[in-house]
Design a protein around this motif. Structure first.
Motif, mmCIF file in Angstrom:
data_model
loop_
_atom_site.group_PDB
_atom_site.id
_atom_site.type_symbol
_atom_site.label_atom_id
_atom_site.label_comp_id
_atom_site.label_asym_id
_atom_site.label_seq_id
_atom_site.Cartn_x
_atom_site.Cartn_y
_atom_site.Cartn_z
ATOM 1 N N PRO A 1 41.397 42.246 37.225
ATOM 2 C CA PRO A 1 42.062 43.022 38.275
ATOM 3 C C PRO A 1 41.648 44.486 38.302
ATOM 4 C CG PRO A 1 43.625 41.594 37.147
ATOM 5 C CD PRO A 1 42.339 41.522 36.374
ATOM 6 N N LYS A 2 41.319 45.054 37.149
ATOM 7 C CA LYS A 2 40.948 46.467 37.109
ATOM 8 C C LYS A 2 39.672 46.755 37.893
ATOM 9 C CE LYS A 2 44.247 47.883 34.301
ATOM 10 N NZ LYS A 2 45.254 48.869 34.708
ATOM 11 N N LYS A 3 38.839 45.735 38.103
ATOM 12 C CA LYS A 3 37.571 45.931 38.787
ATOM 13 C C LYS A 3 37.638 45.582 40.268
ATOM 14 C CE LYS A 3 34.836 44.890 34.631
ATOM 15 N NZ LYS A 3 33.819 43.977 34.056
ATOM 16 N N LEU A 4 38.823 45.293 40.768
ATOM 17 C CA LEU A 4 38.931 44.872 42.163
ATOM 18 C C LEU A 4 38.470 45.963 43.111
ATOM 19 C CD1 LEU A 4 42.327 42.971 42.209
ATOM 20 C CD2 LEU A 4 40.039 42.009 42.280
ATOM 21 N N ALA A 5 37.872 45.530 44.229
ATOM 22 C CA ALA A 5 37.433 46.477 45.242
ATOM 23 C C ALA A 5 38.640 47.121 45.906
ATOM 24 C CB ALA A 5 36.583 45.751 46.278
ATOM 25 N N THR A 6 38.395 48.198 46.609
ATOM 26 C CA THR A 6 39.487 48.899 47.280
ATOM 27 C C THR A 6 39.771 48.326 48.655
ATOM 28 O OG1 THR A 6 37.912 50.517 48.147
ATOM 29 C CG2 THR A 6 39.019 51.042 46.068
ATOM 30 N N LYS A 7 38.968 47.349 49.097
ATOM 31 C CA LYS A 7 39.175 46.750 50.416
ATOM 32 C C LYS A 7 40.124 45.555 50.339
ATOM 33 C CE LYS A 7 34.778 48.036 52.574
ATOM 34 N NZ LYS A 7 33.562 47.525 53.263
ATOM 35 N N HIS A 8 40.859 45.372 51.403
ATOM 36 C CA HIS A 8 41.767 44.236 51.500
ATOM 37 C C HIS A 8 40.971 42.939 51.652
ATOM 38 C CE1 HIS A 8 45.051 41.692 53.089
ATOM 39 N NE2 HIS A 8 45.852 42.560 52.510
ATOM 40 N N GLN A 9 41.579 41.816 51.240
ATOM 41 C CA GLN A 9 40.902 40.528 51.358
ATOM 42 C C GLN A 9 40.482 40.231 52.796
ATOM 43 O OE1 GLN A 9 40.214 37.378 48.886
ATOM 44 N NE2 GLN A 9 38.840 38.027 50.510
#
Length: 398
Positions: free
Chosen positions: A133-141
């Motif tokens: 989760p820490k590496k998730l992109a800043t864009k919504h799915q």
């Protein structure tokens, strides 16, 4: 390329399925003459069956007739006979990846588990689903889906109107029946109470409560939900609890802590209605107080303003896709953990949820109720984007 037949695949959860509806609308806008089919799980089909942007809804019975390797191979063989021009996989799991890889379509694009992508025409990572989760992109799915389609197909138009769900006619009739039954029973109970005689003729605005979630770490504290429900009833609103069969014990535990649990303005639909009927009931509510869950996304699809509390969930990629909504979170160093059960002990156990106080949540509940006048969601204009056409909700970090 002018595709004649397109198959879109997403067979997973409630929220995952509703989050592809802007992609379906965008595909229809770019390929108005194509026959667009959607493949989803049998239990979720009512969420998308009436979607105006598709021509048919195909289903797979993952837990029944189509369960197991050999059943999956037979299912893929049936799809191969359809000779689709283009297949788009919008969920990165083994089953969806295998169907896409071996369905025999001329073009096969989308997300894939390792190994299956070698059989795709074009394979892309789902940037909303990183390894941690820490590496998730800043864009919504939703945005990640649209970006992938634009890159893979060179789309000329993005048509994003937020999450959409058309309720099947039979489900809408059942929702109307249950709603009227609730109103009639409330009015009858109020008439017998001398203290509420003046309240019998005017139905109260109903606040939807969805307090369950698939993970314990996504659930706000049940005592806090009970306090909110009591306060709303005492302020002149009604509350209705929703959720699936697995949420019944959670709701029962919450009700047991309420002062107003026996009030005629406290209603429970938990475990009693289908997903489609749930959508019809939510469309008649004035606001939703919810966890990060499938019903949260159904509420968004029904134009229902909501306040939500996020714990383990990654906010940037899965927030409620509606600019009117409010999301509350705390700046815990472990957020978002993405795990199902909090490993911490004592006061730090579920701190991400414990530190979201009732007072803060009710502040935004009152704000939205005041702004939208306590009207039913179906009576509100569908304006779930901000002035820039974006659907990002308001994120409040406490």
């Amino acid at each position: 390329m002018p595709y004649k037949s397109i198959l879109v695949i997403n067979t997973m959860h409630i929220g995952d399925l509703l989050l592809i509806t802007p992609a379906l609308r965008t595909l229809r806008a770019n390929y108005p003459q194509a026959r667009i089919s959607l493949l989803t799980d049998k239990t979720l089909a009512d969420l998308v069956r009436e979607n105006p942007c598709i021509d048919e809804c195909l289903t797979i019975d993952k837990h029944g007739a189509d369960k197991g390797l050999f059943a999956l191979l037979r299912f893929i063989r049936r799809l191969r006979a359809r000779h689709f021009d283009l297949v788009i996989n919008l969920h990165r799991n083994e089953r969806c990846s295998a169907i896409t890889a071996f369905c025999g379509a001329k073009e096969r694009i989308g997300y894939a588990q390792p190994g299956f992508g070698h059989f795709y025409t074009k394979c892309y990572p789902n940037l909303a689903m990183a390894d941690t989760p820490k590496k998730l992109a800043t864009k919504h799915q939703v945005t990640v889906h649209l970006d992938m389609l634009q890159k893979a197909l060179g789309l000329k138009k993005i048509d994003d109107r937020g999450l959409e769900m058309t309720i099947p006619e039979a489900a809408e009739r059942e929702a109307a029946r249950l709603w009227q039954k609730m109103l009639d029973e409330t009015a009858a109970a109020v008439r017998t109470s001398s203290s509420e005689q003046s309240d019998a003729a005017t139905p109260r605005p109903v606040i939807a409560f969805n307090i369950g979630a698939s993970w314990a770490t996504k659930r706000w504290i049940d005592t806090y939900f009970a306090q909110c429900a009591d306060q709303l009833i005492e302020e002149g609103y009604a509350v209705a609890f929703f959720g699936g069969p697995t949420d019944v014990p959670i709701v029962d535990a919450c009700l047991a802590q309420m002062r107003e649990k026996n009030s005629p303005h406290c209603h429970v639909f938990t475990g009693r209605v289908t997903l489609a009927v749930l959508a019809g009931l939510l469309s008649r509510c004035a606001l939703m107080l919810t966890t990060d869950s499938g019903p949260m996304h159904i509420g968004v699809s029904q134009n229902l303003p909501l306040v939500t509390m996020f714990g383990a969930s990654p906010v940037p990629t899965f927030y409620p896709y509606d600019a009117r909504d409010v999301l509350l979170k705390t700046p815990e160093p472990c957020h978002p953990c993405g795990i199902h059960d909090c490993p911490k002990q004592g006061d730090e156990h579920m701190a991400c949820m414990k530190k979201i106080p009732v007072e803060e949540v009710m502040k935004y509940v009152h704000e939205l109720l005041g702004k939208y006048g306590g009207k039913a969601a179906r009576e509100l204009p569908r304006e779930n984007a901000d002035e820039k056409g974006q659907h990002a909700c308001r994120i409040v970090e406490l």
